[in-house]
Enzyme design. Structure first.
Site, PDB file in Angstrom:
ATOM      1  N   THR A 148       0.867  -1.181   0.000  1.00 43.89           N
ATOM      2  CA  THR A 148       0.000   0.000   0.000  1.00 43.89           C
ATOM      3  C   THR A 148       0.906   1.235   0.000  1.00 43.89           C
ATOM      4  O   THR A 148       1.322   1.708  -1.035  1.00 43.89           O
ATOM      5  CB  THR A 148      -0.961   0.002   1.203  1.00 43.89           C
ATOM      6  OG1 THR A 148      -0.225  -0.185   2.407  1.00 43.89           O
ATOM      7  CG2 THR A 148      -1.990  -1.106   1.056  1.00 43.89           C
ATOM      8  N   THR A 186       1.443  -3.534  12.773  1.00 49.02           N
ATOM      9  CA  THR A 186       0.456  -3.577  11.702  1.00 49.02           C
ATOM     10  C   THR A 186       1.112  -3.999  10.415  1.00 49.02           C
ATOM     11  O   THR A 186       1.920  -3.276   9.871  1.00 49.02           O
ATOM     12  CB  THR A 186      -0.190  -2.210  11.505  1.00 49.02           C
ATOM     13  OG1 THR A 186      -0.799  -1.837  12.725  1.00 49.02           O
ATOM     14  CG2 THR A 186      -1.242  -2.272  10.432  1.00 49.02           C
ATOM     15  N   ASN A 394      -0.555  10.359   5.848  1.00 43.11           N
ATOM     16  CA  ASN A 394      -1.709   9.923   6.621  1.00 43.11           C
ATOM     17  C   ASN A 394      -2.798  10.974   6.740  1.00 43.11           C
ATOM     18  O   ASN A 394      -3.883  10.696   7.251  1.00 43.11           O
ATOM     19  CB  ASN A 394      -1.242   9.463   8.007  1.00 43.11           C
ATOM     20  CG  ASN A 394      -0.570   8.111   7.937  1.00 43.11           C
ATOM     21  OD1 ASN A 394      -1.211   7.097   7.815  1.00 43.11           O
ATOM     22  ND2 ASN A 394       0.761   8.119   7.975  1.00 43.11           N
TER      23      ASN A 394
END
Length: 412
Positions: A148, A186, A394
């Site tokens: 990603t 994560t 982000n």
């Protein structure tokens, strides 16, 4: 990735584009074994779990699997009954294409939370990738398909010989750049090996390796809804079955540790917007548990991480993080080192050159050592610096692409 890649026997790996979120990027990835495998997994401890996590945990109850299907571009998290039905359909479609049981398909997803999968494209992608089975494996395509915000594909492999001279290969493929924090950190990680091993020992090995790698990794202190680490062992190496903690088991454990630790370092190095890989080492603590607790706390400190970005030798931020970690300490015993340069002695300034400290902190790899001088416990945690690009990436993740300030980080 390393100059040489060792692939276990009897596995097929590939990645393709199906247009889930980007018409150009690969976004469907497949691992398929010629035979059913012993399987094990670890999953997010976040109480909000994505649909593929729930289904994969269910499919792993019998400790076996034969395929792993992964998509990027959509996390399929917080999608209710429809999301669950979509995952079930993906498992069913792939099983039909490969001629295996639906319950032997494990699944994982990564991407934006709260969006539904475009199932017409996903179904076409499943058919398309299933048709490639039997062709030469493309592990680099798989690694690209699960990315990603990663900027580099992450693949690590190792091989070793068993006592009866059988070659065993272990190959790990991972993605992860942001929302990284124990436990697991994560990420998505998929490991394949051709060793013949009992399922309980495989699970034990995976847990041990994860504790030394992914559970010692933090980028930004956030855990995801989709964290998954899956391992398949198909027994094609032909070694004597491993049913106990013998020499072959120890060799396997050591090599699995190496693969997963290598992946953890790649993830830390590729943290969103990161410019530096940082190792926080706490030694001579009262226990290993207290050492790891402190190292994680320091590695999660935004003040420490921003100072590292600026190469600022502000060891006072480290002292503050040490003191707020919840670990019992004697401040008047603490020594701190930037690499081999001692900057604090017994909780006070050491005699050192700030110019030299700044030079050390400008390196792409930094090790910070905290010596508590209280016992024999120690721990090492991996992290990175916190940069303007992290904020930029982000602040618009669901509206990719973003313009990067420093050139770090990645695009969707």
């Amino acid at each position: 990735m390393g100059s040489r890649l060792f692939l276990p026997q009897g596995f097929f790996i590939n990645g393709i584009n199906s247009g889930i979120a980007d018409r150009k990027k690969r976004d469907i990835a497949l691992i398929h074994s010629e035979v059913p495998c012993v399987a094990a997994g670890l999953f997010t401890k976040n109480r909000v779990k994505a649909a593929p996590v729930i289904i994969s945990k269910r499919h792993l109850r019998n400790g076996r699997a034969q395929a792993i299907l992964v998509n990027s571009g959509c996390a399929n998290a917080c999608t209710g009954n429809r999301g669950m039905e979509d995952v079930e359909m993906m498992a069913y479609d792939l099983a039909c294409q490969l001629g295996i049981k639906k319950e032997d398909v494990l699944l994982a997803s990564t991407g934006v939370i709260g969006r539904f999968l475009p199932m017409s494209r996903v179904k076409q992608g499943i058919r398309k990738i299933a048709e490639t089975v039997g062709n030469p494996s493309k592990p680099e395509f798989f690694a690209e398909a699960i990315m990603t915000t990663d900027t580099i594909p992450k693949i690590i492999s190792r091989q070793f010989l068993t006592q009866n001279r059988k070659r065993v290969a272990i190959c790990g493929l991972a993605k992860g750049a942001g929302m990284i924090h124990p436990d697991l950190a994560t990420l998505l990680c998929f490991i394949i090996t051709d060793i013949n091993i009992h399922k309980s020992l495989l699970q034990r090995s995976l847990m041990t390796a994860a504790e030394r790698s992914f559970n010692s990794l933090t980028i930004d202190g956030d855990t995801s809804t989709n964290d998954s680490v899956l391992i398949l062992a198909n027994g094609r190496a032909g070694n004597r079955p491993i049913n106990g903690a013998n020499q072959d088991f120890l060799r396997f454990q050591n090599n699995l540790n190496g693969v997963m630790l290598g992946l953890a370092e790649l993830i830390a190095r590729d943290g969103e917007g990161a410019t530096k890989l940082v190792r926080i080492v706490v030694k001579n603590a009262e226990s290993g548990i207290s050492a790891k607790k402190m190292a994680r706390h320091i590695a999660s400190s935004s003040l420490v991480k921003t100072a590292l970005y600026g190469s600022d030798p502000n060891w006072g931020r480290l002292m503050a993080a040490i003191g707020s970690s919840g670990v019992r300490i004697d401040p008047q015993r603490i020594d701190i080192y930037f690499g081999k340069l001692q900057v604090t002695r017994n909780g006070e300034p050491a005699s050192y050159s700030e110019r030299e400290a700044n030079r050390i902190l400008k390196k792409k790899e930094i090790e910070i050592v905290i010596d508590l001088k209280q016992g024999r416990g120690g721990a090492k945690v991996y992290t990175c610096d916190l940069t303007p690009d992290y904020v930029n990436i982000n602040s618009c993740y669901s509206r990719r692409p973003c313009i990067l300030i420093q050139g770090g980080g990645g695009s969707f």
